[in-house]
Design a protein around this motif. Structure first.
Motif, PDB file in Angstrom:
ATOM      1  N   CYS A  31       0.834  -1.215   0.000  1.00 29.63           N
ATOM      2  CA  CYS A  31       0.000   0.000   0.000  1.00 29.63           C
ATOM      3  C   CYS A  31       0.864   1.260   0.000  1.00 29.63           C
ATOM      4  O   CYS A  31       0.528   2.260  -0.655  1.00 29.63           O
ATOM      5  N   TRP A  32       1.958   1.231   0.713  1.00 31.53           N
ATOM      6  CA  TRP A  32       2.860   2.388   0.782  1.00 31.53           C
ATOM      7  C   TRP A  32       3.430   2.718  -0.593  1.00 31.53           C
ATOM      8  O   TRP A  32       3.452   3.871  -1.014  1.00 31.53           O
ATOM      9  N   HIS A  33       3.885   1.684  -1.328  1.00 33.97           N
ATOM     10  CA  HIS A  33       4.439   1.898  -2.670  1.00 33.97           C
ATOM     11  C   HIS A  33       3.341   2.298  -3.653  1.00 33.97           C
ATOM     12  O   HIS A  33       3.585   3.113  -4.560  1.00 33.97           O
ATOM     13  N   LYS A  34       2.148   1.741  -3.495  1.00 37.80           N
ATOM     14  CA  LYS A  34       1.044   2.084  -4.386  1.00 37.80           C
ATOM     15  C   LYS A  34       0.686   3.564  -4.273  1.00 37.80           C
ATOM     16  O   LYS A  34       0.416   4.235  -5.277  1.00 37.80           O
ATOM     17  N   GLN A  35       0.729   4.105  -3.048  1.00 39.17           N
ATOM     18  CA  GLN A  35       0.407   5.521  -2.871  1.00 39.17           C
ATOM     19  C   GLN A  35       1.464   6.430  -3.474  1.00 39.17           C
ATOM     20  O   GLN A  35       1.170   7.582  -3.814  1.00 39.17           O
ATOM     21  N   ARG A  36       2.670   5.956  -3.636  1.00 35.90           N
ATOM     22  CA  ARG A  36       3.750   6.793  -4.134  1.00 35.90           C
ATOM     23  C   ARG A  36       4.038   6.602  -5.620  1.00 35.90           C
ATOM     24  O   ARG A  36       4.797   7.370  -6.196  1.00 35.90           O
ATOM     25  N   PHE A  37       3.474   5.571  -6.204  1.00 37.39           N
ATOM     26  CA  PHE A  37       3.690   5.345  -7.641  1.00 37.39           C
ATOM     27  C   PHE A  37       2.368   4.923  -8.260  1.00 37.39           C
ATOM     28  O   PHE A  37       1.934   3.772  -8.150  1.00 37.39           O
ATOM     29  N   ALA A  88      -6.695   1.751  -0.176  1.00 35.97           N
ATOM     30  CA  ALA A  88      -5.621   2.328   0.644  1.00 35.97           C
ATOM     31  C   ALA A  88      -5.535   3.838   0.485  1.00 35.97           C
ATOM     32  O   ALA A  88      -4.996   4.523   1.361  1.00 35.97           O
ATOM     33  N   ARG A  89      -6.072   4.371  -0.589  1.00 28.67           N
ATOM     34  CA  ARG A  89      -6.031   5.825  -0.787  1.00 28.67           C
ATOM     35  C   ARG A  89      -6.837   6.557   0.281  1.00 28.67           C
ATOM     36  O   ARG A  89      -6.647   7.764   0.506  1.00 28.67           O
ATOM     37  N   LEU A  90      -7.742   5.838   0.937  1.00 31.89           N
ATOM     38  CA  LEU A  90      -8.557   6.451   1.987  1.00 31.89           C
ATOM     39  C   LEU A  90      -7.783   6.581   3.299  1.00 31.89           C
ATOM     40  O   LEU A  90      -8.298   7.207   4.250  1.00 31.89           O
ATOM     41  N   ALA A  91      -6.609   5.995   3.367  1.00 29.94           N
ATOM     42  CA  ALA A  91      -5.776   6.085   4.572  1.00 29.94           C
ATOM     43  C   ALA A  91      -4.359   6.465   4.145  1.00 29.94           C
ATOM     44  O   ALA A  91      -3.477   5.609   4.046  1.00 29.94           O
ATOM     45  N   PRO A  92      -4.116   7.749   3.875  1.00 32.21           N
ATOM     46  CA  PRO A  92      -2.793   8.193   3.406  1.00 32.21           C
ATOM     47  C   PRO A  92      -1.695   7.848   4.409  1.00 32.21           C
ATOM     48  O   PRO A  92      -1.894   7.901   5.623  1.00 32.21           O
ATOM     49  N   LEU A  93      -0.538   7.503   3.846  1.00 33.29           N
ATOM     50  CA  LEU A  93       0.623   7.143   4.659  1.00 33.29           C
ATOM     51  C   LEU A  93       1.750   8.138   4.413  1.00 33.29           C
ATOM     52  O   LEU A  93       2.062   8.468   3.264  1.00 33.29           O
ATOM     53  N   ASP A  94       2.381   8.613   5.495  1.00 29.76           N
ATOM     54  CA  ASP A  94       3.548   9.470   5.357  1.00 29.76           C
ATOM     55  C   ASP A  94       4.742   8.646   4.903  1.00 29.76           C
ATOM     56  O   ASP A  94       4.704   7.412   4.874  1.00 29.76           O
ATOM     57  N   LYS A 119      -5.278   2.761  10.764  1.00 37.83           N
ATOM     58  CA  LYS A 119      -6.340   3.203   9.873  1.00 37.83           C
ATOM     59  C   LYS A 119      -6.290   2.480   8.530  1.00 37.83           C
ATOM     60  O   LYS A 119      -7.322   2.093   7.971  1.00 37.83           O
ATOM     61  N   LEU A 120      -5.075   2.275   8.025  1.00 36.46           N
ATOM     62  CA  LEU A 120      -4.922   1.577   6.746  1.00 36.46           C
ATOM     63  C   LEU A 120      -5.512   0.178   6.807  1.00 36.46           C
ATOM     64  O   LEU A 120      -6.306  -0.221   5.932  1.00 36.46           O
ATOM     65  N   PHE A 121      -5.131  -0.597   7.806  1.00 42.21           N
ATOM     66  CA  PHE A 121      -5.638  -1.965   7.892  1.00 42.21           C
ATOM     67  C   PHE A 121      -7.141  -1.990   8.123  1.00 42.21           C
ATOM     68  O   PHE A 121      -7.830  -2.932   7.706  1.00 42.21           O
TER      69      PHE A 121
END
Length: 337
Positions: free
Chosen positions: A214-220, A288-294, A304-306
């Motif tokens: 999910c972290w990589h998906k939000q950044r790419f 996962a876009r509904l729970a942004p990750l720094d 929140k992500l899980f």
């Protein structure tokens, strides 16, 4: 003289006809002979008779020749039929040879490599690949090397990247315990990461893989990633890139199988991995876009992500446990080092 006599014997009828024809021609020029008309008529009849004799003789000679030709043609036809049958056998034999050669070629391409070569082969597979299918345990190596390096290469080249992952379901305690027990049966000592395999480690490793995806998906944004959670464990790990398939076991020092992408077994495994993923519990990574990750996710962000992707963290997990999952997700240790 002997040659002339031999020639005359073979061509007597034609010679006599020629002499008679000359005689008739002479008479036609005006030479007066007694009973000239009778002589002329007799000569003409003689010539006609000789011609008829010659025709009959030629036919008589031609009949044995024609019979011989028919016999020759009949024999040639039988020979051709036999040759055709032999050619059919040759073609069949060549087909068997071609099939045998293909089978040998396919067998030769399934290469066996030592454990010391696995990391290098996987590194080569990551170069310029536009896809990666994985099926295995918790995906430790996926987090440590495969996913971040493939994403970096795709971002650099500005192209899409397809990822399909099937790992253990961290919420299924039974399957995680079975996996940990299997790993301990192989070796009870800590692995290359410095940890022993326990139920809790297995679950946290699987959670960490979900978090990393999910972290990589939000950044790419051009990362197309799909994850399935298996309800049964496997002792094999399948890593399928665009150029080759690598099949390994849980021991990084063990042997591995390598199959190039132009061989039938590669396509077989590709279809098998897709069918297996379709039957696994799907993770809605798009949520996962509904729970942004720094860049360095907080405990609250991870919880929140899980929650939004529908994967429940163990109720007993403290913030320290979540921090450990974050560390495993973003700073995983390479099991091959």
């Amino acid at each position: 003289m002997t040659r002339f006599a031999t020639w005359l014997g073979k061509n007597a009828d034609a010679f006599i006809a020629l002499v008679l024809a000359i005689t008739v021609a002479v008479l036609g020029l005006g030479v007066n002979l007694p009973h000239e008309d009778e002589i002329t008529n007799s000569a003409v009849l003689a010539v006609i008779g000789l011609l008829a004799t010659s025709v009959l003789r030629d036919r008589g000679r031609r009949i044995p020749v024609e019979a011989e030709v028919r016999d020759t043609l009949r024999a040639s036809s039988a020979t051709l039929d036999e040759l055709s049958g032999r050619l059919a056998h040759i073609e069949q034999f060549e087909g068997v040879l071609a099939g045998t050669k293909r089978a040998l070629d396919e067998t030769a391409v399934v290469r066996v490599i030592g454990g010391g070569q696995v990391a290098h082969v996987l590194e080569e597979a990551r170069r310029d690949t536009d896809r990666w299918f994985f099926k295995g345990g918790t995906g430790t190596y996926i987090r440590a090397k495969t996913l971040p390096e493939c994403v970096a290469a795709a971002r650099r080249d500005r192209r899409t990247l397809l990822f399909r992952l099937e790992i253990l379901d961290p919420t299924n305690v039974e399957v995680c315990e079975a996996y940990a027990r299997h790993r301990r049966s192989v070796s009870d000592a800590p692995d290359a990461t410095g940890e022993k395999w326990t139920l809790e480690r297995t679950r946290k490793e699987a959670y960490a893989t979900l978090l990393a995806a999910c972290w990589h998906k939000q950044r790419f944004g051009m990362l197309d990633i799909d994850i399935g959670l298996a309800q049964t464990m496997t002792t094999l790990r399948y890593d399928l890139a665009s150029t080759r398939l690598v099949v390994t076991r849980d021991d990084p020092r063990g042997e591995a199988l390598v199959v190039d992408n132009d061989k039938f077994y590669y396509s077989w495994v590709s279809a098998e991995l897709q069918m297996s993923l379709d039957q696994a519990r799907r993770v809605p990574v798009e949520q996962a876009r509904l729970a942004p990750l720094d860049d360095e996710p907080t405990v609250e962000e991870v919880r929140k992500l899980f929650e939004v992707i529908g994967i429940q963290l163990a109720p007993s997990y403290t913030d320290r446990d979540v921090i450990e999952i974050i560390r495993k997700a973003l700073r995983a240790k390479d099991p091959y080092e």
